[in-house]
Design a protein around this motif. Structure first.
Motif, short mmCIF file in Angstrom:
data_model
loop_
_atom_site.label_atom_id
_atom_site.label_comp_id
_atom_site.label_asym_id
_atom_site.label_seq_id
_atom_site.Cartn_x
_atom_site.Cartn_y
_atom_site.Cartn_z
N PHE B 18 -88.94 54.24 -6.45
CA PHE B 18 -90.04 54.02 -7.38
C PHE B 18 -90.95 52.95 -6.80
CE2 PHE B 18 -86.67 55.45 -10.32
CZ PHE B 18 -87.32 56.53 -10.88
N SER B 47 -74.64 50.01 -14.82
CA SER B 47 -76.01 50.09 -15.31
C SER B 47 -76.99 49.91 -14.16
CB SER B 47 -76.22 49.00 -16.36
OG SER B 47 -77.43 49.22 -17.00
N GLY B 48 -78.00 50.73 -14.11
CA GLY B 48 -79.00 50.63 -13.06
C GLY B 48 -78.63 51.36 -11.79
N SER B 49 -77.52 52.14 -11.83
CA SER B 49 -77.11 52.83 -10.61
C SER B 49 -77.86 54.15 -10.43
CB SER B 49 -75.61 53.08 -10.64
OG SER B 49 -75.25 53.75 -11.83
N GLY B 50 -78.72 54.48 -11.35
CA GLY B 50 -79.56 55.66 -11.17
C GLY B 50 -79.05 56.92 -11.85
N LYS B 51 -78.16 56.76 -12.83
CA LYS B 51 -77.61 57.94 -13.52
C LYS B 51 -78.71 58.69 -14.26
CE LYS B 51 -74.80 55.41 -15.96
NZ LYS B 51 -75.20 54.07 -15.50
N SER B 52 -79.51 57.96 -15.01
CA SER B 52 -80.59 58.62 -15.75
C SER B 52 -81.60 59.22 -14.79
CB SER B 52 -81.29 57.63 -16.67
OG SER B 52 -80.39 57.10 -17.61
N THR B 53 -81.86 58.53 -13.71
CA THR B 53 -82.79 59.04 -12.71
C THR B 53 -82.30 60.38 -12.17
OG1 THR B 53 -83.35 56.77 -12.14
CG2 THR B 53 -84.00 58.48 -10.58
N ARG B 212 -77.02 49.70 -7.33
CA ARG B 212 -78.29 50.03 -6.70
C ARG B 212 -78.33 49.63 -5.23
NH1 ARG B 212 -82.49 47.52 -10.10
NH2 ARG B 212 -82.88 46.15 -8.37
N1 LIG Z 1 -89.98 55.39 -13.98
C1 LIG Z 1 -89.45 54.34 -13.30
N2 LIG Z 1 -90.27 53.47 -12.66
C2 LIG Z 1 -89.76 52.43 -11.99
N3 LIG Z 1 -88.45 52.15 -11.89
C3 LIG Z 1 -87.59 52.96 -12.49
C4 LIG Z 1 -88.04 54.10 -13.25
N4 LIG Z 1 -86.97 54.73 -13.77
C5 LIG Z 1 -85.90 54.02 -13.35
N5 LIG Z 1 -86.26 52.97 -12.59
C6 LIG Z 1 -85.34 52.02 -11.95
O1 LIG Z 1 -84.37 52.73 -11.26
C7 LIG Z 1 -83.10 52.12 -11.40
C8 LIG Z 1 -82.11 53.10 -11.93
O2 LIG Z 1 -82.46 53.39 -13.28
P1 LIG Z 1 -81.65 54.39 -14.21
O3 LIG Z 1 -82.29 54.36 -15.53
O4 LIG Z 1 -81.55 55.69 -13.52
O5 LIG Z 1 -80.22 53.69 -14.26
P2 LIG Z 1 -78.97 54.09 -15.16
O6 LIG Z 1 -77.84 54.28 -14.22
O7 LIG Z 1 -79.32 55.21 -16.04
O8 LIG Z 1 -78.75 52.77 -16.01
P3 LIG Z 1 -78.17 52.64 -17.48
O9 LIG Z 1 -76.69 52.82 -17.39
O10 LIG Z 1 -78.53 51.25 -17.87
O11 LIG Z 1 -78.84 53.67 -18.33
C9 LIG Z 1 -83.29 50.92 -12.31
O12 LIG Z 1 -83.37 49.76 -11.51
C10 LIG Z 1 -84.61 51.18 -12.97
O13 LIG Z 1 -85.30 49.97 -13.21
#
Ligand SMILES: Nc1ncnc2c1ncn2[C@@H]1O[C@H](COP(=O)(O)OP(=O)(O)OP(=O)(O)O)[C@@H](O)[C@H]1O
Ligand SMILES: [Mg+2]
Lengths: 262, 251
Positions: B18, B47-53, B212
């Protein structure tokens, strides 16, 4: 169950229906007393009875209705044009970062110009007929409506946009199924403010130069030391504003039924 | 992994960065795995490992900055997406929320009503079909969200911590219901969760993402026999696997 609870709460905080007429009656009595005690001449402060009489003659010769309809037409057209153009521009601005950056300074600057100051200009350009009043009215309404449109569209939850994207919704579907209903509460709030602003807009325009309308009637009354007529016009304006405001409230109640469920 | 057989989707060396104020943020790095059809996959990770991404990439809401995601016949599959918050439209009642995907696809009224009725029954909300979302409990709202995700019969069901906001008991029950739905429809499911035991009770396979930038730090087949129940938690194999997962997450 939930509804019952909120109703009782409303009753506790809201004054009963008869308090409003009573307050009005007290106000009129106080006014009458003031005039009676200090013996003001009618061209300074007419008594409520004199205003009432003037109201009846203005009704009977049809002049009040004529001027009221003129002002109402200006207001409603001004409102319609102002609301439509502001929401349209707001939608476009929210879709284009570029457009928003380019236009924002102008829009903010335009807001700093008092409408009363440019009303004479608009009358010079567009004549003293209906058109100039409609324009002044829509200008007054435009900015608050634009701001509310932007706030409303900004408040559309990102997750719901994602949902619409994964469902392959078209732009139109996203607009009608998501953006419109989601921003409707804020839009209606803007419309409520606009409703009262439009009254001000129309009168400012008429005072600056017109041959009909309630603002024109105020000018006539002042010129002829017919102060009772000025009062009649002012009260009619207040009445108009209240009716308009109330209509938007009703509309809100109809359209936002889902908000009461909370 | 078998690269040539049938698959539901394939991550091919996918990276996602990103743009940030100063430089770039690497959310995912060199993600590479294949998921066969009908697999129930769980994604774990801090948290923040990119699962949602990762889910958003799968849903087509993001495009990878490097690598690619392959689908059968090169076609973006239809997805049903469920978020941590139920994400219901508050101005639509339960029925109207569930039927939304069909409405957008302009299905004939009769067919759409029939399918909506079936989904309402599947998630057990017959008595609440015309309730406003604001009056629903968290578990009921999430069930509506699941029904909405399932109604268009998607190829892929993606769930991002769908039970995260629920209490433990409701959470277990919803997990069991999800399993039931999956067994009936046999879709490919990707479930993001923070709960190791939830992932073991539900999945065929668990992928653990590292801190991350997210990389696959463990890709584990879950061979616990089905049907699984609360008793499975005391199975020695369950304990062994969950220790394994815990170690991988803490690394
Ligand atoms: N649209 C975006 N723009 C910029 N950074 C992003 C965006 N989406 C996610 N990130 C970053 O990418 C990284 C991974 O985010 P993500 O939401 O995928 O983590 P996660 O594993 O789902 O975390 P959680 O368990 O807290 O939900 C985070 O550091 C987040 O700040
Ligand atoms: Mg997440």
């Amino acid at each position: 169950m939930m509804k019952k609870q909120s109703n009782t709460q409303k009753h506790a905080s809201k004054p009963a229906g008869w308090t409003y007429p009573l307050a009005l009656l007290l106000f009129l009595a106080g006014w009458q007393l003031l005039v009676f005690l200090f013996k003001f001449p009618a061209f300074i402060l007419p008594s409520p009875l004199q205003v009432g009489q003037r109201f009846l003659t203005a009704c009977n010769d049809g002049s009040l209705l004529r001027h009221l309809l003129a002002t109402l037409t200006e207001m409603l057209s001004g409102l319609a044009i102002g609301i439509f153009s502001a929401t349209l521009l707001g939608y476009l601005l929210s879709k284009s970062k570029f457009l928003e950056r380019v236009l924002s300074p102008f829009l903010v600057a335009s807001q700093a110009v008092p409408v009363a100051a440019i009303a004479p200009l608009l009358i010079i350009w567009f004549g003293s007929g209906v058109l100039s009043k409609v324009l002044i009215c829509s200008l007054t309404v435009f900015f608050p409506m634009l701001v509310n449109t932007l706030i409303g569209l900004h408040a559309v939850p990102a997750a719901m946009r994602d949902l619409m994207t994964t469902l392959h919704a078209t732009r139109w579907q996203t607009f009608t199924r998501l953006e419109m209903p989601a921003s409707l509460p804020v839009l209606l709030g803007g419309m409520r403010v606009s409703a009262t602003l439009s009254v001000i807009g129309a009168v400012v325009g008429e005072l600056a130069g017109a041959d009909k309308g309630l603002g024109f009637l105020i000018n006539v009354g002042r010129g002829q030391y017919d102060t009772a007529l000025v009062f009649v016009a002012v009260f009619t304006l207040v009445f108009l504003a209240l009716i308009l405001y109330g209509s938007v409230l009703l509309l809100e109640k109809r359209l936002l039924r889902w908000q009461e469920a909370k | 992994m078998n690269e040539t057989g049938s698959f539901a989707f394939q991550f091919q060396d996918v990276s996602m960065t990103f743009p940030e104020k100063d430089g770039e943020l690497e959310a995912l790095e060199h993600i590479h795995f294949t998921v066969p059809p009908r697999q129930f996959l769980c994604i774990l990770g801090p948290s923040g490992s990119g699962k949602s991404t990762l889910l958003r990439l799968l849903a087509g809401l993001l495009t990878p900055t490097a690598g690619s995601i392959l689908y059968p016949q090169d076609q973006q599959p239809s997805v049903g997406l469920v978020f941590q918050q139920a994400n219901l439209m508050p101005w639509r009642d339960v029925w109207e929320n569930i039927t939304l995907p069909l409405e957008l696809r302009k299905l004939p009224e009769a067919e759409s009503a029939g399918r909506t009725q079936r989904m309402v029954e599947l998630v057990g909300l017959q008595d609440f079909a015309h309730a406003w979302p604001a009056t629903l409990s968290g578990g009921m709202a999430q069930r509506v969200a699941i029904a909405r995700a399932l109604i268009q019969d998607p190829d892929l069901l993606l769930l991002d911590e769908p039970f995260g906001a629920l209490d433990a008991i409701t959470r277990e029950r919803m997990g069991a219901e999800l399993l039931h739905i999956w067994e009936q429809s046999r879709k490919t499911v990707v479930l993001v969760t923070h709960s190791i035991s939830e992932s073991l009770l539900l999945s065929d396979r668990v992928i653990v993402l590292s801190r991350r930038p997210g990389t696959v730090c463990l890709d584990m087949l879950n061979d616990l026999p089905r049907p699984r129940s609360e008793e499975t938690r005391y199975d020695p194999r369950f304990i062994q696997l969950s220790r394994h997962l815990r170690q991988a997450i803490q690394e």
